[in-house]
Write a protein that holds these residues in place. Structure first.
Motif, PDB file in Angstrom:
ATOM      1  N   GLN A 230      52.028  55.191  29.798  1.00 51.45           N
ATOM      2  CA  GLN A 230      52.903  55.129  30.965  1.00 51.45           C
ATOM      3  C   GLN A 230      52.227  55.812  32.152  1.00 51.45           C
ATOM      4  O   GLN A 230      51.279  56.587  31.997  1.00 51.45           O
ATOM      5  N   LYS A 231      52.736  55.528  33.335  1.00 53.36           N
ATOM      6  CA  LYS A 231      52.205  56.148  34.537  1.00 53.36           C
ATOM      7  C   LYS A 231      52.591  57.622  34.571  1.00 53.36           C
ATOM      8  O   LYS A 231      53.460  58.093  33.839  1.00 53.36           O
ATOM      9  N   LYS A 232      51.927  58.328  35.471  1.00 52.69           N
ATOM     10  CA  LYS A 232      52.196  59.756  35.630  1.00 52.69           C
ATOM     11  C   LYS A 232      53.629  59.961  36.107  1.00 52.69           C
ATOM     12  O   LYS A 232      54.023  59.464  37.154  1.00 52.69           O
ATOM     13  N   GLN A 233      54.411  60.693  35.312  1.00 54.98           N
ATOM     14  CA  GLN A 233      55.830  60.843  35.603  1.00 54.98           C
ATOM     15  C   GLN A 233      56.124  62.045  36.501  1.00 54.98           C
ATOM     16  O   GLN A 233      57.065  62.019  37.269  1.00 54.98           O
ATOM     17  N   SER A 234      55.350  63.097  36.416  1.00 58.90           N
ATOM     18  CA  SER A 234      55.600  64.288  37.226  1.00 58.90           C
ATOM     19  C   SER A 234      54.274  64.853  37.708  1.00 58.90           C
ATOM     20  O   SER A 234      53.209  64.598  37.116  1.00 58.90           O
ATOM     21  N   SER A 235      54.368  65.628  38.793  1.00 58.91           N
ATOM     22  CA  SER A 235      53.150  66.231  39.353  1.00 58.91           C
ATOM     23  C   SER A 235      52.627  67.375  38.506  1.00 58.91           C
ATOM     24  O   SER A 235      51.519  67.850  38.722  1.00 58.91           O
ATOM     25  N   SER A 236      53.423  67.845  37.561  1.00 62.25           N
ATOM     26  CA  SER A 236      52.985  68.957  36.716  1.00 62.25           C
ATOM     27  C   SER A 236      52.045  68.512  35.603  1.00 62.25           C
ATOM     28  O   SER A 236      51.469  69.367  34.928  1.00 62.25           O
ATOM     29  N   GLU A 237      51.934  67.216  35.397  1.00 59.92           N
ATOM     30  CA  GLU A 237      51.042  66.716  34.349  1.00 59.92           C
ATOM     31  C   GLU A 237      49.596  66.784  34.849  1.00 59.92           C
ATOM     32  O   GLU A 237      49.188  66.025  35.732  1.00 59.92           O
ATOM     33  N   LYS A 238      48.824  67.688  34.283  1.00 54.97           N
ATOM     34  CA  LYS A 238      47.436  67.897  34.682  1.00 54.97           C
ATOM     35  C   LYS A 238      46.505  67.155  33.745  1.00 54.97           C
ATOM     36  O   LYS A 238      46.895  66.692  32.666  1.00 54.97           O
ATOM     37  N   MET A 239      45.266  67.084  34.194  1.00 53.93           N
ATOM     38  CA  MET A 239      44.230  66.574  33.298  1.00 53.93           C
ATOM     39  C   MET A 239      44.007  67.579  32.163  1.00 53.93           C
ATOM     40  O   MET A 239      44.173  68.791  32.344  1.00 53.93           O
ATOM     41  N   MET A 240      43.648  67.056  31.007  1.00 56.68           N
ATOM     42  CA  MET A 240      43.467  67.905  29.837  1.00 56.68           C
ATOM     43  C   MET A 240      42.091  67.651  29.228  1.00 56.68           C
ATOM     44  O   MET A 240      41.690  66.500  29.027  1.00 56.68           O
ATOM     45  N   LEU A 241      41.367  68.744  28.965  1.00 55.83           N
ATOM     46  CA  LEU A 241      40.041  68.675  28.357  1.00 55.83           C
ATOM     47  C   LEU A 241      40.076  69.398  27.025  1.00 55.83           C
ATOM     48  O   LEU A 241      40.375  70.597  26.958  1.00 55.83           O
ATOM     49  N   ILE A 242      39.771  68.679  25.964  1.00 59.00           N
ATOM     50  CA  ILE A 242      39.723  69.243  24.615  1.00 59.00           C
ATOM     51  C   ILE A 242      38.261  69.240  24.157  1.00 59.00           C
ATOM     52  O   ILE A 242      37.613  68.182  24.129  1.00 59.00           O
ATOM     53  N   VAL A 243      37.758  70.421  23.826  1.00 55.70           N
ATOM     54  CA  VAL A 243      36.403  70.556  23.269  1.00 55.70           C
ATOM     55  C   VAL A 243      36.570  70.827  21.776  1.00 55.70           C
ATOM     56  O   VAL A 243      36.940  71.938  21.368  1.00 55.70           O
ATOM     57  N   ALA A 244      36.361  69.800  20.970  1.00 57.31           N
ATOM     58  CA  ALA A 244      36.568  69.881  19.521  1.00 57.31           C
ATOM     59  C   ALA A 244      35.237  70.119  18.828  1.00 57.31           C
ATOM     60  O   ALA A 244      34.407  69.203  18.734  1.00 57.31           O
ATOM     61  N   ASP A 245      35.041  71.345  18.360  1.00 60.75           N
ATOM     62  CA  ASP A 245      33.818  71.687  17.632  1.00 60.75           C
ATOM     63  C   ASP A 245      33.991  71.360  16.146  1.00 60.75           C
ATOM     64  O   ASP A 245      35.109  71.356  15.628  1.00 60.75           O
ATOM     65  N   GLU A 246      32.872  71.104  15.472  1.00 58.82           N
ATOM     66  CA  GLU A 246      32.877  70.698  14.055  1.00 58.82           C
ATOM     67  C   GLU A 246      33.744  69.449  13.870  1.00 58.82           C
ATOM     68  O   GLU A 246      34.635  69.382  13.017  1.00 58.82           O
ATOM     69  N   LEU A 247      33.448  68.436  14.664  1.00 58.07           N
ATOM     70  CA  LEU A 247      34.268  67.226  14.658  1.00 58.07           C
ATOM     71  C   LEU A 247      34.176  66.466  13.339  1.00 58.07           C
ATOM     72  O   LEU A 247      35.114  65.752  12.962  1.00 58.07           O
ATOM     73  N   ASP A 248      33.055  66.622  12.637  1.00 57.46           N
ATOM     74  CA  ASP A 248      32.904  65.890  11.373  1.00 57.46           C
ATOM     75  C   ASP A 248      33.885  66.377  10.307  1.00 57.46           C
ATOM     76  O   ASP A 248      34.033  65.725   9.259  1.00 57.46           O
ATOM     77  N   TYR A 249      34.574  67.496  10.549  1.00 57.47           N
ATOM     78  CA  TYR A 249      35.590  67.956   9.600  1.00 57.47           C
ATOM     79  C   TYR A 249      36.797  67.022   9.588  1.00 57.47           C
ATOM     80  O   TYR A 249      37.569  67.018   8.618  1.00 57.47           O
ATOM     81  N   LEU A 250      36.984  66.225  10.638  1.00 57.63           N
ATOM     82  CA  LEU A 250      38.134  65.317  10.715  1.00 57.63           C
ATOM     83  C   LEU A 250      37.903  64.000   9.993  1.00 57.63           C
ATOM     84  O   LEU A 250      38.777  63.126  10.029  1.00 57.63           O
ATOM     85  N   ILE A 251      36.743  63.825   9.376  1.00 54.36           N
ATOM     86  CA  ILE A 251      36.452  62.562   8.689  1.00 54.36           C
ATOM     87  C   ILE A 251      37.283  62.473   7.411  1.00 54.36           C
ATOM     88  O   ILE A 251      37.233  63.349   6.556  1.00 54.36           O
ATOM     89  N   THR A 252      38.049  61.441   7.317  1.00 57.38           N
ATOM     90  CA  THR A 252      38.844  61.162   6.121  1.00 57.38           C
ATOM     91  C   THR A 252      38.340  59.878   5.459  1.00 57.38           C
ATOM     92  O   THR A 252      37.388  59.261   5.921  1.00 57.38           O
ATOM     93  N   LYS A 253      38.980  59.506   4.402  1.00 58.91           N
ATOM     94  CA  LYS A 253      38.543  58.303   3.690  1.00 58.91           C
ATOM     95  C   LYS A 253      38.703  57.057   4.547  1.00 58.91           C
ATOM     96  O   LYS A 253      37.797  56.212   4.626  1.00 58.91           O
ATOM     97  N   ASP A 254      39.843  56.938   5.189  1.00 56.42           N
ATOM     98  CA  ASP A 254      40.051  55.760   6.041  1.00 56.42           C
ATOM     99  C   ASP A 254      39.601  55.991   7.489  1.00 56.42           C
ATOM    100  O   ASP A 254      39.648  55.063   8.302  1.00 56.42           O
ATOM    101  N   ARG A 255      39.160  57.230   7.804  1.00 51.93           N
ATOM    102  CA  ARG A 255      38.662  57.593   9.140  1.00 51.93           C
ATOM    103  C   ARG A 255      39.697  57.303  10.237  1.00 51.93           C
ATOM    104  O   ARG A 255      39.348  57.078  11.388  1.00 51.93           O
ATOM    105  N   SER A 256      40.940  57.300   9.887  1.00 54.00           N
ATOM    106  CA  SER A 256      41.978  56.942  10.859  1.00 54.00           C
ATOM    107  C   SER A 256      42.174  58.054  11.888  1.00 54.00           C
ATOM    108  O   SER A 256      42.424  57.777  13.075  1.00 54.00           O
ATOM    109  N   VAL A 257      42.083  59.323  11.477  1.00 57.29           N
ATOM    110  CA  VAL A 257      42.301  60.439  12.400  1.00 57.29           C
ATOM    111  C   VAL A 257      41.235  60.431  13.496  1.00 57.29           C
ATOM    112  O   VAL A 257      41.534  60.586  14.683  1.00 57.29           O
ATOM    113  N   LEU A 258      39.994  60.212  13.121  1.00 57.26           N
ATOM    114  CA  LEU A 258      38.914  60.214  14.102  1.00 57.26           C
ATOM    115  C   LEU A 258      39.036  59.037  15.068  1.00 57.26           C
ATOM    116  O   LEU A 258      38.841  59.178  16.279  1.00 57.26           O
ATOM    117  N   HIS A 259      39.401  57.881  14.547  1.00 54.62           N
ATOM    118  CA  HIS A 259      39.569  56.706  15.403  1.00 54.62           C
ATOM    119  C   HIS A 259      40.747  56.873  16.355  1.00 54.62           C
ATOM    120  O   HIS A 259      40.652  56.551  17.554  1.00 54.62           O
TER     121      HIS A 259
END
Length: 437
Positions: A230-259
């Motif tokens: 959806q479009k931006k609903q309020s001016s309080s919604e800021k950009m968000m930056l997530i720095v995820a270290d050790e990303l290979d820990y999220l690998i599952t059998k179906d790899r759905s979480v990473l996708h």
């Protein structure tokens, strides 16, 4: 027949020539030419002396420039000639001259070990300027255009990935303040701290909408997908930056979480920027085709292993803050060469340097115990000090030498298989060596 010349005519001819040469006119001409030659010679000699009075002239055979390794470093004044130093001496000149430290001082020892600890973050991240610039430009473009995006940072362990991302975050905040943009919500997350792989969506939702309560009918992932569609609903919604270290820990059998995580950045109104960090170099090769088909292919930034020069530069940077010299320059170069050839892991280089300091501590303990034994023997026998006691007393071990570094390298890179084989009996060692070969 030709006429014969008589002897009297010959004598008369010689007499006339002598008279002509000794005439006053010829004498004046000869004296004048001699004067001109003397003046010319005197002038040329004085000119040469003036030219070579400031520098000592040498023949081409004895000239320093004629040798392949010699080169004048300044103006030659007599015999004071300085040559360009050998590579070994140039390496020692790279370090500023400082007083040597006292390894017996516990305070100085703790300061040195703290400077070489892996957990200590340096003030400036060197040798990774190009990689930091690429990540910074990616984040800056996403914030300016207010759109989501994903980036994957990969590289071998100990290549400065996490430290570089910390530096990028700081530079990004400074740039946002100077440019007048809305400050984004930046969250650094280590995926190994998650109890469940799908818990990362709860973390993202708590940052994006901290006061939002999720219904039991929809999961945090479904709620995020709805928000980013959806479009931006309020001016309080800021950009968000997530720095995820050790990303290979999220690998599952179906790899759905990473996708699903990377797909959140591809929604039309997504304000989510993802930077994933992992040591697996083939992670991008395994998932890029699938992510490309989902239209969420990330930008890949590879951190290559450190070279010898880079490891040496980082070690110098850490040791430059100390007020004294700790390592022999050749010992540091040996460490940099060995670590660069083995793995290029900077953390391994720091561990080797700390181990070399421990080798110096062991040597000091052994030396002090030996001196105490020798002094006790000399005191009991009422004899003067022996040569061994005097030698140990005069010996100065206040710097980490090459032999300390070589021993530390052998202990650090020693294989456990070799230790197991050496602990076996001789017959079993021979059988194991044959089976390996």
């Amino acid at each position: 027949m030709p006429s014969l010349i008589r002897s009297g005519d010959v004598r008369e001819t010689e007499k006339r020539s002598v008279e002509i040469q000794s005439s006053p006119l010829k004498r004046r001409l000869r004296s004048h030419s001699t004067t001109l030659e003397d003046e010319t010679t005197t002038t040329s000699i004085s000119t040469l002396l003036n030219l070579y009075s400031s520098e000592k002239w040498k023949s081409a055979r004895k000239s320093i420039n004629s040798s392949p390794n010699g080169k004048i470093d300044g103006v030659c004044n007599g015999s004071e000639i300085r040559l360009i130093k050998s590579p070994r001496k140039r390496l020692s000149d790279c370090f500023p001259k400082k007083p040597k430290w006292n390894p017996k001082d516990s305070a100085q020892m703790s300061v040195v070990k703290e400077a070489l600890h892996v957990s200590l973050a340096p003030l400036a991240i060197v040798c990774r300027e190009d990689e930091q610039k690429r990540v910074f430009e990616f984040c800056k473009t996403s914030i300016q255009e207010e759109r989501g995006g994903s980036l994957y940072v990969c590289g071998c362990p100990g290549t400065g990935k996490t430290l570089s991302m910390e530096k990028v975050k700081q530079n990004l905040l400074d740039w946002v303040k100077e440019g007048g943009f809305d400050e984004p919500n930046i969250v650094a997350l280590n995926c190994t701290s998650l109890g469940n792989t799908s818990e990362i969506f709860n973390k993202i939702l708590d940052v994006y909408q901290p006061q939002k309560k999720v219904n039991h009918t929809s999961s945090p992932l479904q709620h995020l997908q709805k928000l980013f569609s959806q479009k931006k609903q309020s001016s309080s919604e800021k950009m968000m930056l997530i720095v995820a270290d050790e990303l290979d820990y999220l690998i599952t059998k179906d790899r759905s979480v990473l996708h699903d995580l990377f797909m959140l950045t591809s929604f039309p109104f997504s304000r989510f920027i993802l930077i994933g960090i992992a040591n697996a170099l083939d992670l991008a090769d395994r998932f890029l085709p699938k992510l490309q088909a989902l239209n969420c292919k990330p930008l890949v930034v590879t951190f290559r292993a450190y070279s010898k020069d880079q490891i040496l530069r980082i070690l110098r940077q850490r040791l430059a803050a100390l007020p004294f010299d700790v390592f022999n320059p050749q010992a540091l170069e040996l460490c940099a060469r060995k670590v660069a050839a083995a793995s290029g892991d900077m953390r391994k280089a720091l561990c080797v340097c700390r181990c070399a300091i421990e080798m110096l501590e062991e040597e000091l303990r052994d030396t002090s115990s030996t001196m105490n034994l020798l002094q006790q023997e000399n005191t009991s026998s009422a004899q003067p000090k022996s040569h061994a006691t005097e030698f140990l007393a005069k010996q100065e071990t206040n710097i980490v030498r090459v032999d300390h570094m070589a021993l530390a390298l052998s202990r650090t890179f020693k294989s456990t298989i070799v230790d197991i084989i050496q602990s076996l009996p001789q017959h079993q060692q021979v059988c194991s060596a044959r089976s390996i070969s």
